[in-house]
Design an enzyme around this catalytic site. Structure first.
Site: not given
Ligand code: GLA
Length: 711
Positions: A460, A529
């Protein structure tokens, strides 16, 4: 086989793929003109283009403006120049000569043209590369700049080094296709008339960005999904970038793309070389659908590290648990996920350091001892025992100020002297350009995947750069914008080489790191997301314009959706996610028995068609638009079977759903619906369409799997 034909007398090169040619001509002033980008031409036909009357000369302009493929700043040209430098004495004009041209034949059957230019006075060499791979009309280009002087010469400042400038033919009109977005609303397709002037798509964020994605498609305003020509290009870069679509009053149009954003520059020291990322471009006929299929094939054949591998159905714990995780809860979810047919269990954020909320722990990559007293092994073993692979979330480029790492190394983050350090999501960006930081980062991840049997990392990157400074860098702190990405790529490459079974997902607050550069070193991407199935239709439609379903991570989550609050039936959520790499991200503890049973059936149904979805040809039958029917068809490359996924948000005026005319089937063949046994004639499916039997309710959906009957 791709070909590069050369006519030395006319100083002309014809680069041809199966259906298109790109023609270059070096004029008497050693300027490289883009003479043709369109249908395939022979060398003789291409040479005849030189007899075309030159555009009329008007006062105050050089007719070469907007016609140069290798477009260096200088003389009486005022359009966007893809290559701009400043020599130590302040001179900004380039005057280049072609010194040499070379053809390289690669072991994989691809062939490459290299045109080597040098400035006629200053110590700067510039090589432009064009690579054609077998079976595709995509041309991959990049540029290499080399300071050929000695220490006494001083550095050359590279102001702009676009990987490629693509010269479009004159069309009646021009329309630009691109995607725009925001967090949770990525890749929204946008087609707009190309205005006169320069339209700049860019990211100044240090990441590819949610807001724009580094590709563009141009047509003459009449192209649709099935018909018409498309000129497109895409940049393989995961940091800041800039794509300039330029339409001059002379009706010359170029697309020029490269890494870095204004006003970032690069100091090229004597002896140093700067290689730009690839910019790939293609001319296609057959509408936007054919253009997308060409890019999908290109990604599958020439970009992804393991293109033939089917991606497993995954479960991700994020939406179910947030930061509230521990070994017992994870094992409970893993057992439920395994019962549904899930093949890869991914534990998301919250497993390490003091990371019980988003304000602490990033940077401390050891399991939280309260949550995992015996480390990760007991969980990993249980997941493996359940027959699933194990995946883990990491965000290695970041640090929370409340972490042991930051307390030990506050100077490791991007920062300026005399300026605040802007936090976003309570975190700062590590300066990956620093050798000590990148060595630390590699060691952390290497240790993590060596000590634990981790099959998959969700990598990420949750915030853009701010105060992008490096006080001890010496003279050229701007370098960090480019070096961050180079070093990120180097770590990914090294981890993959040392741990060949490791697979990686690219994530950046959803879909902010999606591009051909990251896809060359990852296996799939997190799309957004936003997991609301209705919003996803638009996001996924835009995603599919360039990127294949094989990399599009899509989860089924809870209803009402935790982010949008919308309630959508389980089948619709599944069918939406089945048009990509299916995952489940809901809280399985809250799902009823009936839902779990239905979910297991739908996972099994996905597995029966996943080879078509992930590796087949995608035909967008009806785009998501007014909420009525939208549908996608995935066809086996040999056309022996196909899957159709149809989704309807709401029915208007009681009208019945129209039958869906399918694409690219054999009209003489018969196709059997594997669920109902109904046999359809190919000719009827192609002309009258596949009849649908969706219930009248809102959010109705279906998956139809058709297999060609033996004669
Ligand atoms: C980001 C990612 C999510 C999740 C969060 C965790 O927003 O896109 O899918 O992994 O971080 O903190």
């Amino acid at each position: 086989m791709p070909s590069i034909a050369h006519d030395p007398e006319h100083r002309l090169w014809v680069l041809s793929g199966p259906g298109s040619s790109y023609v270059l001509h070096l004029d008497d002033n050693h300027r490289l003109r883009g003479l043709h980008w369109g249908p395939r031409l022979t060398l003789e036909q291409a040479v005849s283009l030189l007899n075309y009357p030159a555009p009329g000369r008007r006062s105050c302009e050089d007719p070469a403006d907007g016609t140069l493929d290798f477009d260096t700043a200088g003389a009486m040209r005022y359009a966007h120049a893809g290559v701009q430098v400043r020599f130590p004495d302040g001179v900004r004009d380039l005057e280049t000569l072609l010194v040499e041209h070379e053809r390289l034949d690669h072991a994989d059957g691809s062939t490459e043209l290299v045109l080597r230019f040098a400035d006629r006075h200053y110590p700067l060499a510039l090589d432009t590369h064009y690579r054609l791979r077998p079976g595709t009309d995509v041309i991959e280009r990049h540029l290499v700049l080399r300071h050929t002087g000695t220490a006494t010469d001083g550095p050359v400042t590279v102001v702009r080094a676009d990987s490629a400038t693509w010269v479009l033919p004159r069309l009646g009109d021009y329309r630009l296709g691109q995607v725009r977005g925001q967090w949770s609303a990525e890749t929204q397709l946008n087609r707009t008339p190309l205005p006169y002037g320069e339209l700049v798509l860019t990211s100044r964020r240090g990441t590819t960005s949610h807001q724009a994605n580094p590709w563009a498609m141009v047509d003459d305003g009449t192209t649709d999904e099935e018909h018409g020509a498309v000129w497109s290009c895409a940049l393989a870069w995961s940091g800041s970038w800039r794509l300039t679509a330029q339409r001059l009053p002379t009706e010359r149009v170029t697309l020029s793309a490269g890494f870095g954003h204004d006003p970032i520059t690069w100091e090229l020291a004597p002896g140093e070389e700067l290689t730009t990322p690839l910019c790939a471009g293609a001319y296609t006929e057959g509408g936007f659908g054919a253009a997308s299929r060409l890019w999908h094939r290109h990604v599958l054949d020439h970009v992804l590290p393991h293109p033939d591998e089917l991606r497993p159905v995954l479960y991700n714990s994020w939406e179910a648990t947030g930061f509230d995780i521990g070994i017992t809860g994870q094992i409970e979810l893993a057992e439920k996920a395994a019962a549904l047919g899930v093949e890869l269990f991914v534990m998301d954020d919250g497993w390490f350091g003091a990371r019980t909320h988003d304000a602490a722990g990033l940077g401390d990559w050891t399991p939280n001892p309260d949550r995992f007293p015996d480390g990760l092994t007991p969980l990993i073993d249980r997941v493996h025992e359940l027959g699933m692979q194990f995946g883990l979330w990491v965000e290695p480029e970041m640090v929370n100020p409340d972490s042991d790492l930051y307390r030990a190394h506050p100077d490791w983050v991007l920062h300026h002297p005399n300026r605040r350090r802007t936090e976003h999501r309570n975190q700062l960006v590590l300066n990956l350009a620093r050798p000590d930081v990148i060595a630390w980062l590699h060691a952390q991840l290497d240790e993590l995947v060596t000590k634990n049997a981790i099959d998959f990392l969700k990598w990420d990157m949750n915030r853009p750069f701010t105060e992008a400074g490096w006080p001890d860098a010496g003279t050229d702190p701007d370098r960090l914008w480019i070096d961050h990405v180079h070093n990120l790529y180097a770590v990914l490459d090294r981890l993959r080489a040392d741990h060949p079974r490791l697979r990686i997902e690219s994530c950046s607050s959803g879909g902010a790191r999606l591009d051909l550069g990251i896809l060359a070193r990852t296996d799939q991407a997190w799309t957004s997301d936003n997991t609301d199935a209705v919003d996803r239709l638009a996001i996924q439609h835009g995603f599919s314009q360039l990127y294949p379903a094989r990399v599009m991570g899509a989860w089924v989550t809870d209803s009402p959706n935790p982010y949008t609050g919308r309630s959508v039936p389980l089948d619709f959520r599944f069918h939406t996610a089945m048009t990509g790499v299916l995952g489940i991200g809901g809280d399985l503890n809250q799902w009823s028995k009936a839902e779990l049973t239905r979910a297991a059936d739908l996972v099994a149904a996905y597995k029966r068609v996943r080879h078509l979805v992930q590796l087949g040809e995608q035909h967008r039958l009806r785009p998501p638009g007014d909420g009525e029917l939208t549908a996608v068809q995935f066809l086996a490359p040999d056309a022996l079977e196909c899957a159709v996924i149809a989704l309807r948000c709401s029915r208007h005026f009681g009208q019945h759903d129209p039958a869906l005319p399918l694409r690219a089937l054999d009209p003489a063949a018969r196709y059997r619906d594997t669920a109902t046994g109904t046999v359809h004639h190919g000719a009827i499916l192609l002309s009258h369409g596949l009849p649908l039997d969706l219930p009248p309710d809102d959010h109705a959906s279906a998956l139809v799997h058709l297999i060609r009957e033996e004669n």
